[in-house]
Design an enzyme around this catalytic site. Structure first.
Site, PDB file in Angstrom:
ATOM      1  CB  SER A 184      -0.952   0.006   1.206  1.00 42.26           C
ATOM      2  OG  SER A 184      -0.231  -0.055   2.421  1.00 42.26           O
ATOM      3  CG  HIS A 212      -4.607  -1.247  -0.264  1.00 41.86           C
ATOM      4  ND1 HIS A 212      -5.055   0.053  -0.234  1.00 41.86           N
ATOM      5  CD2 HIS A 212      -4.106  -1.496   0.968  1.00 41.86           C
ATOM      6  CE1 HIS A 212      -4.817   0.577   0.963  1.00 41.86           C
ATOM      7  NE2 HIS A 212      -4.247  -0.348   1.711  1.00 41.86           N
ATOM      8  CE  LYS A 243      -7.170  -0.213   2.833  1.00 37.65           C
ATOM      9  NZ  LYS A 243      -7.471  -0.526   4.227  1.00 37.65           N
TER      10      LYS A 243
END
Length: 397
Positions: A184, A212, A243
């Site tokens: 990330s 991610h 997310k």
């Protein structure tokens, strides 16, 4: 007694400030979105993990509102006592189906998911081989296990092979290769195809934290295993609902049925944490529906990422290579941390919200502003961000 401790802590805080590393939290006075308001200004937001722009999606908000009426505000309990609703098990099945695994289990966060896996599955006679850039939650989870720990250089397959050979030579019963799907801070991918090849060669399991990536990486948004064509070769996938999948909270482990069953029996963060709140469960299910039904948002995200990278490169900024919507703008050197922070502050004054990252979040001398693109950004938003970088660079020097 606290007087002495207070002075010591205050001195440490002052050292952080003097080094230009102090992290101030900027308060939002609006919902999370591509455009937000802070206590100081309105701004285009380029620092959230809101990859698909679903954090304020009206249909997700509406699903959460309905869940308040239908299921209540919270569970006030852990899962095995009285904290499991029908929608919890439904979401787990939906996650497993989406990722192509046999089963899934919800946690209050992905940090807890990563903290709850290793101690259960790997003991003193086992080996855990971890990428050096793995997320802090993986590092902390591994520390809870008594397994022998090995570390390999980031995405370095020769070094991974060496660590696998060392584990075999030590007589490990079980071996697992552990990696982030996307690192990330760099926006780079783990080479999962080559990792799986090595794991097959040495009889090791493969663990991927895909926080991610799930929702927007791969043709159908199923993450890095889909991107590298290894969906059936990854044994354990962890991820977050916080997310791309609506951006609220909660995490999960998706894996083989037996692994999930054992986690339900022995995983401490699962057994001793309250269940994911009903509105979050309902909103996350709606987010999955949106992700499965259309690829338009993923395409918009890719266009925005490509545009930003091209314009920033043309403007003379140093960006790490890659195609992920995490686009780190680098400020190397001893003064990089201070300069990155000054540029981020200047940009907020010009209506663009970004955050500078420095040690200890990233290595010393590798400060950066981590720009995160969203499908909710327009082309004008992306161009405004680049213009703000140029203006801040000219002002700060």
């Amino acid at each position: 007694m606290y007087g002495t401790v207070k002075d010591e802590i205050a001195a440490t805080l002052q050292e952080i400030k003097d080094a230009g590393l102090y992290k101030n939290e900027r308060e939002l006075t609006s919902p999370q979105s591509a455009h937000v308001t802070t206590l100081k200004a309105e701004a285009i937001n380029f620092c959230a993990n809101n990859y698909l722009g679903l954090a304020d999606d009206p249909s997700i908000v509406e699903a959460s509102k309905r869940a308040l009426d239908d299921w209540g505000f919270g569970m006030a309990s852990v899962r095995f006592i009285c904290g499991t609703q029908t929608q919890h098990t439904t979401l787990e099945r939906r996650i497993a189906d989406f990722l192509g695994t046999e089963a899934a289990i919800l946690y209050s966060s992905c940090f807890d998911a990563n903290g709850g896996v290793f101690e259960v599955l790997f003991g003193a006679e086992d080996a855990i081989i971890s990428d050096e850039l793995n997320h802090a939650s993986i590092i902390d989870g591994i520390r809870l296990s008594k397994a022998v720990r090995y570390r390999y250089r980031n995405a370095d397959m020769a070094d991974l092979r060496a660590q696998l050979e060392a584990a075999v030579a030590a007589g490990a019963r079980r071996t697992v290769v552990v990696t982030d799907g996307v690192f990330s801070m760099d926006g780079s991918y783990a080479p999962l195809d080559r990792i799986c090849d090595l794991a097959d060669e040495f009889g090791a399991l493969v663990f991927v934290d895909d926080s991610h990536a799930v929702g927007f990486i791969g043709d159908a948004g199923r993450g890095t295993p889909e991107l590298f064509g290894v969906q059936e070769r990854v044994d354990i996938i962890t991820g977050t609902l916080g997310k791309a999948l609506g951006g609220a909270s909660g995490g999960y482990v998706a894996s083989h049925q037996e692994v999930v069953d054992l986690l339900r029996q022995r995983s401490r963060p699962y057994l001793f944490s309250n269940s994911v709140a009903p509105p979050v469960v309902a909103g996350s299910m709606r987010a999955l529906e949106l992700i499965e039904s259309s690829g338009e948002k993923r395409q918009a995200l890719r266009r925005n990422t490509e545009l930003f990278h091209r314009l920033m490169t043309e403007a003379g900024f140093e960006l790490l290579p890659g195609t992920h919507p995490i686009r780190p703008v680098m400020f190397p050197g001893e003064d990089g941390a201070r300069r990155a922070a000054q540029i981020a502050d200047h940009m907020l004054g010009n209506g663009v919200y970004v955050i500078a990252f420095s040690f200890p979040v990233v290595p010393r001398g590798k400060a950066r502003i981590r720009v995160q693109l969203s499908a909710a950004h327009s082309e004008d938003d992306v161009r405004a961000c680049v213009d703000a970088f140029v203006s801040a660079r000219d002002a700060v020097g």
